[in-house]
Design a protein around this motif. Sequence first.
Motif, PDB file in Angstrom:
ATOM      1  N   TRP A  54     152.867 -18.785  -5.672  1.00  0.00           N
ATOM      2  CA  TRP A  54     151.605 -19.104  -4.997  1.00  0.00           C
ATOM      3  C   TRP A  54     150.464 -19.049  -6.003  1.00  0.00           C
ATOM      4  O   TRP A  54     150.474 -18.241  -6.928  1.00  0.00           O
ATOM      5  N   GLU A  84     150.681 -13.047  -5.343  1.00  0.00           N
ATOM      6  CA  GLU A  84     151.825 -12.715  -4.498  1.00  0.00           C
ATOM      7  C   GLU A  84     151.670 -13.404  -3.143  1.00  0.00           C
ATOM      8  O   GLU A  84     150.586 -13.838  -2.769  1.00  0.00           O
ATOM      9  N   ARG A  85     152.775 -13.449  -2.409  1.00  0.00           N
ATOM     10  CA  ARG A  85     152.770 -14.127  -1.112  1.00  0.00           C
ATOM     11  C   ARG A  85     151.739 -13.520  -0.158  1.00  0.00           C
ATOM     12  O   ARG A  85     151.009 -14.239   0.517  1.00  0.00           O
ATOM     13  N   ASP A  86     151.664 -12.193  -0.114  1.00  0.00           N
ATOM     14  CA  ASP A  86     150.725 -11.567   0.822  1.00  0.00           C
ATOM     15  C   ASP A  86     149.272 -11.886   0.470  1.00  0.00           C
ATOM     16  O   ASP A  86     148.436 -12.053   1.355  1.00  0.00           O
ATOM     17  N   GLN A  87     148.962 -12.012  -0.811  1.00  0.00           N
ATOM     18  CA  GLN A  87     147.600 -12.391  -1.204  1.00  0.00           C
ATOM     19  C   GLN A  87     147.301 -13.831  -0.785  1.00  0.00           C
ATOM     20  O   GLN A  87     146.202 -14.124  -0.312  1.00  0.00           O
ATOM     21  N   LEU A  89     148.733 -15.476   1.677  1.00  0.00           N
ATOM     22  CA  LEU A  89     148.657 -15.469   3.138  1.00  0.00           C
ATOM     23  C   LEU A  89     147.308 -14.948   3.608  1.00  0.00           C
ATOM     24  O   LEU A  89     146.660 -15.544   4.475  1.00  0.00           O
ATOM     25  N   ARG A  90     146.860 -13.846   3.010  1.00  0.00           N
ATOM     26  CA  ARG A  90     145.563 -13.281   3.372  1.00  0.00           C
ATOM     27  C   ARG A  90     144.428 -14.272   3.077  1.00  0.00           C
ATOM     28  O   ARG A  90     143.504 -14.445   3.868  1.00  0.00           O
ATOM     29  N   THR A  93     144.388 -17.012   5.727  1.00  0.00           N
ATOM     30  CA  THR A  93     143.927 -16.504   7.031  1.00  0.00           C
ATOM     31  C   THR A  93     142.457 -16.104   6.994  1.00  0.00           C
ATOM     32  O   THR A  93     141.809 -16.070   8.039  1.00  0.00           O
ATOM     33  N   GLU A  94     141.922 -15.833   5.796  1.00  0.00           N
ATOM     34  CA  GLU A  94     140.504 -15.482   5.680  1.00  0.00           C
ATOM     35  C   GLU A  94     139.614 -16.698   5.452  1.00  0.00           C
ATOM     36  O   GLU A  94     138.435 -16.553   5.186  1.00  0.00           O
ATOM     37  N   ASP A 105     150.068 -23.526   3.635  1.00  0.00           N
ATOM     38  CA  ASP A 105     150.035 -22.906   4.968  1.00  0.00           C
ATOM     39  C   ASP A 105     151.362 -23.108   5.681  1.00  0.00           C
ATOM     40  O   ASP A 105     151.834 -22.234   6.396  1.00  0.00           O
ATOM     41  N   LEU A 108     153.859 -20.754   3.965  1.00  0.00           N
ATOM     42  CA  LEU A 108     153.594 -19.360   4.330  1.00  0.00           C
ATOM     43  C   LEU A 108     153.955 -19.055   5.774  1.00  0.00           C
ATOM     44  O   LEU A 108     153.875 -17.912   6.223  1.00  0.00           O
TER      45      LEU A 108
END
Length: 112
Positions: A54, A84-87, A89-90, A93-94, A105, A108
Amino acid sequence: MNDSSSASRLDMLRFARRIAVQQVEQIDRWIAAEERREAERQRGEQARPPAPDWLIEMGLGGRDPVYVHVGGCHMAGKRSRGVERDQALRAVTEGIDACPHCRPDTGLGLLD
């Protein structure tokens, strides 16, 4: 007179052979140099870290994120950095825009 012309012809043939041998040796040196360059290129490829999964592309000022990309997206600019994936994704979503070309998107799991 016949002996001198045959000796001269023999000398010319030996000279031509020396030139040919020198050319083959030069070609062998070129081949060896090219093989070294190719081996270095392959070592560099193997030592290269894997591409991130990502990316977040930053704006011109380098502060504000502009797009989230899938790693390897052809539209990701030079100001992109791996995350990273969570970053990723965040970020999506933000409100950070997902690249319309690589559609992170979807990758993810936010869209089908």
